[in-house]
Every structure is written in structure tokens, then in C-alpha cells.
Scaffold this active site. Structure first.
Site, short mmCIF file in Angstrom:
data_model
loop_
_atom_site.label_atom_id
_atom_site.label_comp_id
_atom_site.label_asym_id
_atom_site.label_seq_id
_atom_site.Cartn_x
_atom_site.Cartn_y
_atom_site.Cartn_z
N SER A 9 0.86 -1.17 0.00
CA SER A 9 0.00 0.00 0.00
C SER A 9 0.90 1.23 0.00
CB SER A 9 -0.86 0.00 1.27
OG SER A 9 -1.52 1.24 1.44
N ASN A 10 0.33 2.38 -0.35
CA ASN A 10 1.07 3.63 -0.23
C ASN A 10 0.36 4.56 0.75
OD1 ASN A 10 3.17 3.08 -2.11
ND2 ASN A 10 1.64 3.28 -3.74
N LYS A 14 -2.12 3.84 7.06
CA LYS A 14 -1.94 2.41 7.30
C LYS A 14 -0.51 2.12 7.75
CE LYS A 14 -5.38 0.60 4.08
NZ LYS A 14 -5.59 -0.20 2.86
N ASP A 70 -6.98 -6.20 2.57
CA ASP A 70 -8.10 -5.86 1.72
C ASP A 70 -9.28 -5.73 2.66
OD1 ASP A 70 -9.01 -5.16 -0.85
OD2 ASP A 70 -10.04 -7.07 -1.04
N SER A 71 -9.99 -4.64 2.53
CA SER A 71 -11.08 -4.40 3.45
C SER A 71 -12.18 -3.61 2.77
CB SER A 71 -10.57 -3.65 4.68
OG SER A 71 -9.91 -2.46 4.31
N PHE A 153 -12.29 8.06 7.13
CA PHE A 153 -12.41 8.22 5.68
C PHE A 153 -13.44 7.22 5.17
CE2 PHE A 153 -9.09 5.21 6.66
CZ PHE A 153 -9.32 4.17 5.79
N TYR A 155 -16.50 5.28 4.33
CA TYR A 155 -17.87 5.20 4.82
C TYR A 155 -18.00 5.58 6.29
CZ TYR A 155 -18.44 2.60 0.44
OH TYR A 155 -18.45 2.24 -0.88
N ASP A 156 -16.90 5.93 6.94
CA ASP A 156 -16.90 6.19 8.39
C ASP A 156 -17.99 7.15 8.88
OD1 ASP A 156 -14.81 4.41 8.55
OD2 ASP A 156 -13.31 5.88 9.20
#
Length: 194
Positions: A9-10, A14, A70-71, A153, A155-156
Site C-alpha cells: 500500500s502507499n 496504514k 483488503d477491506s 475516511f 464510509y466512516d
């Protein structure tokens, strides 16, 4: 001795989150971008297959162990959608605002607003690791029609935690990490790696 680990990931958020839990057990995390690794394709219908593909891709191109996640959010009345398509639910280009609008519209006719965030983490020692370490976590709540909160960020702002009376976007980053799907998966992964 620390072991270098590529995060597939970038995402700076995270990287920070994962480093806080993996650093103390001997891992030094780097984003794949630091090694000029392009994003992997995510053609699969399941979180675990996409995470495994991303981890193998990052490991293959760097020669180092890799970690991928992956989420997404799964809405029960929508048969688990948007699921693995959470980031692109409303199409390209990716847009949190359009994704949220689509979920709210798709859910309008349903009484059941229950949903859950789901995360799968996959750790590979090398690109062809026959025994990847896999951990997951789920965070249950419900979708609300009006956004609340400014943290987080995706759907939070629409993901309500009835037991707390707050949305995910109303939690501090520390509160969110303590109970979120990703936090759960990360703690499960740390337990498996130690």
C-alpha cells in the site's frame, strides 16, 4: 534484529497504524512506493484472494516479505455489497462522496440497515510462500442516512456504532484503532507472528 517488511500500500495512515503494532515485534515497515512497486490488480471477488495477490505482487517485485490488506464495508440488506468493491462502488474515478451516496440510495428501500466493516491481512515470507499468514477482523454497526463526524475516511461518517452512539468518524484515531476491523485483524496477525 529488525526485518524489513513491505506494506502493499502507499497509504501513510496504514503505514503508521501497522508500524505501531509490528515495530515492537521486530518489523521495519516500508510502503511499496518506496520501492517503485505499482499497485497490484485486484480482480477477485473475495477479500482474501485480493490481499494475497497484493502481498505476492509486492514481495515478488522487492524480494522482501510483504503484508497486504483488503477491506471494505458489507451491507447485509445489499447481499454484502459493496464488499470488495467498496473503494469503487460508484465507479471510476474513486470517490468517497459518490460511494456513500450510492449506498444510501441503494439502502433507502430496506428496513435493515445493519452492516459491518471487514478486513483481511495477508503476510507472505516470500512471493511463493505456500503458507501465508492470514488474519481477519469484523466491526459491526449500521448505515445511517446523514453523515456525522470528521475523522476517518470512506464510509466512516455513515457507519454508526449503536453501542457507542457514535459513527466511526466521531471516534478519535486511537479509539477507532482499538475496536476497528483493521485493528482486530492486526492484533490477530501479531499474535500469529509471535
Amino acid at each position: 534484529m529488525t526485518q524489513r517488511l513491505i506494506l502493499a500500500s502507499n497509504n501513510a495512515g496504514k503505514l503508521k497504524e501497522f508500524s505501531e503494532l509490528l515495530g515492537p515485534i521486530g518489523f521495519e515497515l516500508h510502503t511499496q512506493g518506496e520501492f517503485n512497486v505499482p499497485e497490484a490488480e485486484e480482480p477477485f471477488a473475495t477479500f482474501v484472494e485480493n490481499a494475497l495477490a497484493k502481498a505476492r505482487h509486492a514481495s515478488r517485485l522487492t524480494g522482501l516479505p510483504a503484508l497486504a490488506d483488503d477491506s471494505g464495508v458489507c451491507v447485509n440488506a445489499l447481499g454484502g455489497a459493496p464488499g470488495v468493491y467498496s473503494a469503487r462502488y460508484a465507479g471510476e474515478p474513486k470517490s468517497d462522496a459518490r460511494n456513500n451516496e450510492k449506498v444510501i440510495a441503494d439502502l433507502a428501500a430496506h428496513a435493515d440497515k445493519s452492516a459491518y466493516y471487514y478486513c483481511v491481512l495477508v503476510y507472505v515470507r516470500h512471493a511463493d510462500d505456500p503458507q501465508p499468514v492470514i488474519a481477519d477482523g469484523a466491526w459491526h454497526g449500521e448505515i445511517i442516512a446523514q453523515p456525522r463526524g470528521s475523522n476517518g475516511f470512506g464510509y466512516d461518517p455513515y457507519f454508526l456504532l449503536p453501542s457507542l452512539g457514535k459513527t466511526a468518524a466521531e471516534l478519535s484515531p486511537q479509539e477507532k484503532n482499538a475496536i476497528s476491523h483493521r485493528g482486530q485483524a492486526l492484533r490477530a496477525l501479531v499474535a500469529k507472528l509471535t
